[in-house]
Design a protein around this motif. Sequence first.
Motif, PDB file in Angstrom:
ATOM      1  N   GLU A   1       0.846  -1.193   0.000  1.00 22.83           N
ATOM      2  CA  GLU A   1       0.000   0.000   0.000  1.00 22.83           C
ATOM      3  C   GLU A   1       0.879   1.239   0.000  1.00 22.83           C
ATOM      4  O   GLU A   1       1.827   1.344   0.782  1.00 22.83           O
ATOM      5  CB  GLU A   1      -0.919   0.022   1.219  1.00 22.83           C
ATOM      6  CG  GLU A   1      -1.844   1.238   1.233  1.00 22.83           C
ATOM      7  CD  GLU A   1      -2.713   1.314   2.478  1.00 22.83           C
ATOM      8  OE1 GLU A   1      -3.390   2.347   2.662  1.00 22.83           O
ATOM      9  OE2 GLU A   1      -2.704   0.357   3.271  1.00 22.83           O
ATOM     10  N   ALA A   2       0.580   2.175  -0.904  1.00 21.22           N
ATOM     11  CA  ALA A   2       1.321   3.438  -0.949  1.00 21.22           C
ATOM     12  C   ALA A   2       0.814   4.314   0.194  1.00 21.22           C
ATOM     13  O   ALA A   2      -0.342   4.740   0.193  1.00 21.22           O
ATOM     14  CB  ALA A   2       1.108   4.118  -2.289  1.00 21.22           C
ATOM     15  N   VAL A   3       1.667   4.552   1.174  1.00 17.26           N
ATOM     16  CA  VAL A   3       1.211   5.229   2.392  1.00 17.26           C
ATOM     17  C   VAL A   3       1.720   6.662   2.522  1.00 17.26           C
ATOM     18  O   VAL A   3       1.146   7.450   3.290  1.00 17.26           O
ATOM     19  CB  VAL A   3       1.609   4.426   3.649  1.00 17.26           C
ATOM     20  CG1 VAL A   3       0.881   3.088   3.674  1.00 17.26           C
ATOM     21  CG2 VAL A   3       3.127   4.209   3.719  1.00 17.26           C
TER      22      VAL A   3
ATOM     23  N   GLY B   1       5.208  -6.243   6.611  1.00 11.76           N
ATOM     24  CA  GLY B   1       5.323  -5.248   7.662  1.00 11.76           C
ATOM     25  C   GLY B   1       6.496  -4.311   7.496  1.00 11.76           C
ATOM     26  O   GLY B   1       6.888  -3.605   8.439  1.00 11.76           O
ATOM     27  N   VAL B   2       7.064  -4.269   6.283  1.00 13.80           N
ATOM     28  CA  VAL B   2       8.211  -3.414   6.007  1.00 13.80           C
ATOM     29  C   VAL B   2       7.748  -2.183   5.234  1.00 13.80           C
ATOM     30  O   VAL B   2       6.884  -2.272   4.362  1.00 13.80           O
ATOM     31  CB  VAL B   2       9.270  -4.177   5.187  1.00 13.80           C
ATOM     32  CG1 VAL B   2      10.423  -3.265   4.800  1.00 13.80           C
ATOM     33  CG2 VAL B   2       9.775  -5.394   5.955  1.00 13.80           C
ATOM     34  N   GLN B   3       8.303  -1.030   5.586  1.00 13.15           N
ATOM     35  CA  GLN B   3       8.047   0.176   4.805  1.00 13.15           C
ATOM     36  C   GLN B   3       9.224   0.370   3.856  1.00 13.15           C
ATOM     37  O   GLN B   3      10.351   0.621   4.292  1.00 13.15           O
ATOM     38  CB  GLN B   3       7.869   1.389   5.710  1.00 13.15           C
ATOM     39  CG  GLN B   3       6.577   1.342   6.518  1.00 13.15           C
ATOM     40  CD  GLN B   3       6.093   2.715   6.908  1.00 13.15           C
ATOM     41  OE1 GLN B   3       6.846   3.688   6.907  1.00 13.15           O
ATOM     42  NE2 GLN B   3       4.825   2.815   7.254  1.00 13.15           N
ATOM     43  N   GLU B   4       8.940   0.214   2.559  1.00 13.69           N
ATOM     44  CA  GLU B   4      10.004   0.262   1.552  1.00 13.69           C
ATOM     45  C   GLU B   4       9.905   1.534   0.739  1.00 13.69           C
ATOM     46  O   GLU B   4       8.878   1.794   0.097  1.00 13.69           O
ATOM     47  CB  GLU B   4       9.927  -0.957   0.633  1.00 13.69           C
ATOM     48  CG  GLU B   4      10.985  -0.931  -0.448  1.00 13.69           C
ATOM     49  CD  GLU B   4      11.410  -2.323  -0.889  1.00 13.69           C
ATOM     50  OE1 GLU B   4      12.156  -2.399  -1.877  1.00 13.69           O
ATOM     51  OE2 GLU B   4      11.018  -3.306  -0.259  1.00 13.69           O
ATOM     52  N   PRO B   5      10.966   2.359   0.716  1.00 18.20           N
ATOM     53  CA  PRO B   5      10.956   3.571  -0.112  1.00 18.20           C
ATOM     54  C   PRO B   5      11.272   3.233  -1.563  1.00 18.20           C
ATOM     55  O   PRO B   5      12.166   2.434  -1.848  1.00 18.20           O
ATOM     56  CB  PRO B   5      12.058   4.425   0.510  1.00 18.20           C
ATOM     57  CG  PRO B   5      13.003   3.443   1.111  1.00 18.20           C
ATOM     58  CD  PRO B   5      12.188   2.250   1.532  1.00 18.20           C
ATOM     59  N   VAL B   6      10.534   3.842  -2.490  1.00 16.33           N
ATOM     60  CA  VAL B   6      10.751   3.638  -3.908  1.00 16.33           C
ATOM     61  C   VAL B   6      11.158   4.984  -4.510  1.00 16.33           C
ATOM     62  O   VAL B   6      10.387   5.948  -4.476  1.00 16.33           O
ATOM     63  CB  VAL B   6       9.481   3.109  -4.603  1.00 16.33           C
ATOM     64  CG1 VAL B   6       9.695   3.012  -6.108  1.00 16.33           C
ATOM     65  CG2 VAL B   6       9.103   1.748  -4.030  1.00 16.33           C
ATOM     66  N   GLY B   7      12.378   5.048  -5.040  1.00 19.65           N
ATOM     67  CA  GLY B   7      12.858   6.293  -5.614  1.00 19.65           C
ATOM     68  C   GLY B   7      12.813   6.332  -7.120  1.00 19.65           C
ATOM     69  O   GLY B   7      12.845   7.402  -7.727  1.00 19.65           O
ATOM     70  N   ALA B   8      12.730   5.159  -7.752  1.00 20.24           N
ATOM     71  CA  ALA B   8      12.679   5.084  -9.209  1.00 20.24           C
ATOM     72  C   ALA B   8      12.005   3.785  -9.601  1.00 20.24           C
ATOM     73  O   ALA B   8      12.143   2.769  -8.923  1.00 20.24           O
ATOM     74  CB  ALA B   8      14.089   5.149  -9.799  1.00 20.24           C
TER      75      ALA B   8
ATOM     76  N   LEU C   1       8.297   7.350  -2.869  1.00 17.48           N
ATOM     77  CA  LEU C   1       7.023   6.742  -2.502  1.00 17.48           C
ATOM     78  C   LEU C   1       7.289   5.648  -1.474  1.00 17.48           C
ATOM     79  O   LEU C   1       8.144   4.775  -1.681  1.00 17.48           O
ATOM     80  CB  LEU C   1       6.359   6.152  -3.744  1.00 17.48           C
ATOM     81  CG  LEU C   1       4.949   5.571  -3.564  1.00 17.48           C
ATOM     82  CD1 LEU C   1       3.953   6.673  -3.255  1.00 17.48           C
ATOM     83  CD2 LEU C   1       4.522   4.813  -4.825  1.00 17.48           C
ATOM     84  N   ILE C   2       6.556   5.677  -0.369  1.00 18.44           N
ATOM     85  CA  ILE C   2       6.733   4.696   0.695  1.00 18.44           C
ATOM     86  C   ILE C   2       5.644   3.638   0.589  1.00 18.44           C
ATOM     87  O   ILE C   2       4.453   3.958   0.632  1.00 18.44           O
ATOM     88  CB  ILE C   2       6.692   5.354   2.085  1.00 18.44           C
ATOM     89  CG1 ILE C   2       7.718   6.500   2.159  1.00 18.44           C
ATOM     90  CG2 ILE C   2       6.952   4.317   3.168  1.00 18.44           C
ATOM     91  CD1 ILE C   2       9.141   6.086   1.924  1.00 18.44           C
TER      92      ILE C   2
END
Length: 288
Positions: free
Chosen positions: A253-255, A270-277, A263-264
Motif C-alpha cells: 500500500e502506498a502510504v 510489515g516493512v516500509q520500503e521507499p521507492v525512488g525510481a 514513494l513509501i
Amino acid sequence: MTPSDAEDNRWSDLDRPPLNAASLRRTLLRDGGLWSSLDVVPVTGSTNSDLAARADELPEGAVLVAEEQSAARGRLDRRWSAPARSGLFFSVLLKPAEVPVERWGWLPLLAGVAVATGLSRVAGVDTALKWPNDLLVTVGDQERKAGGILAERAGSASGGGIVIGIGLNVTLREDELPVPTAGSLALAGAKVTDRDPLLRSVLRSLEHWYTSWRDADGDPTASRLQETYAAGCATLGRRVRAELPGNRAVAGEAVAVDADGRLILATQEGVQEPVGAGDIVHLRPATP
C-alpha cells in the motif's frame, strides 16, 4: 492545392490552430519573471534534447514549444508520438544553483503539481497525479493518463541545470490514442481546449511553484510542495506494484511520499520500503 500541400499547411486542421507565439511572449515574458525566452517551432525531434544541447549558453527560464515532435521521449526512454497541434509539447530550462543538489529530485514532482493545478484552473477538469508525475484525468469511469513529465540534467556543472519536458494530450480523439489507457483533456470534458490559455496557465503555475520552492532553498515542507503533492496524488492510499530496476518488483500500500520525494510502500511483511525510481502500477482492490 495538392493533397501533400494540404497536409503541410499549418491551418489544414481548423480544429487545431497553431499557437500564437507573439501573444504568449507578451503575456509571459516580463522583467523580474522566471521566463526569459519562449520559442515555438513547427516540428522537432525532442524539445528536451534541443534545450539540453544549449543548456550552458541559455539563461534560466528558456521555454521551447513544438507543435509536433518526431522523437519524443518519456520516462525510461519510452518513445511516443501525437498528431501535430493535438497537445502541448514543451520543455523549460531551470538552473536552481542556490538550492542544494540533493533537493533537485523534487523538480519532477513540482512540475507535476504545477501542471495539475494550472490545468484544473483553466480547463475545469479534475486532475490527479500518479507517482511520480503522470497526469491522470477521468474519461467516463476510467482513470487515464493524459500527460507525462521528463526531467534531465543538462550542461556543465557550472552553467547547466535541469531540463523539464512536458507532454500533454489536449484534443486527441479516441481513435488517435496510442494505447487504450491514454486520455486527453477533450475526452475528459474540458471546458477549454484552446492551447494558448492552457499553456499560459501551466507556465504561470510552474513559475509560482518553482519560485516558492527555490526561495525555500528547496525545502518541500516550507514551500508546501510536499503536502500539495500528497493531496493530489492518486497513488497514495492504494495498493500498488512497483516495478524496480534490476527486474525486481514489490507490492504494497502506498502510504506516503517522504521528504526526498520517494514513494513509501507498506508491504505485507510489515516493512516500509521507499521507492525512488521505477514504474508504479495501480492494482485493483482484491475481490472479497
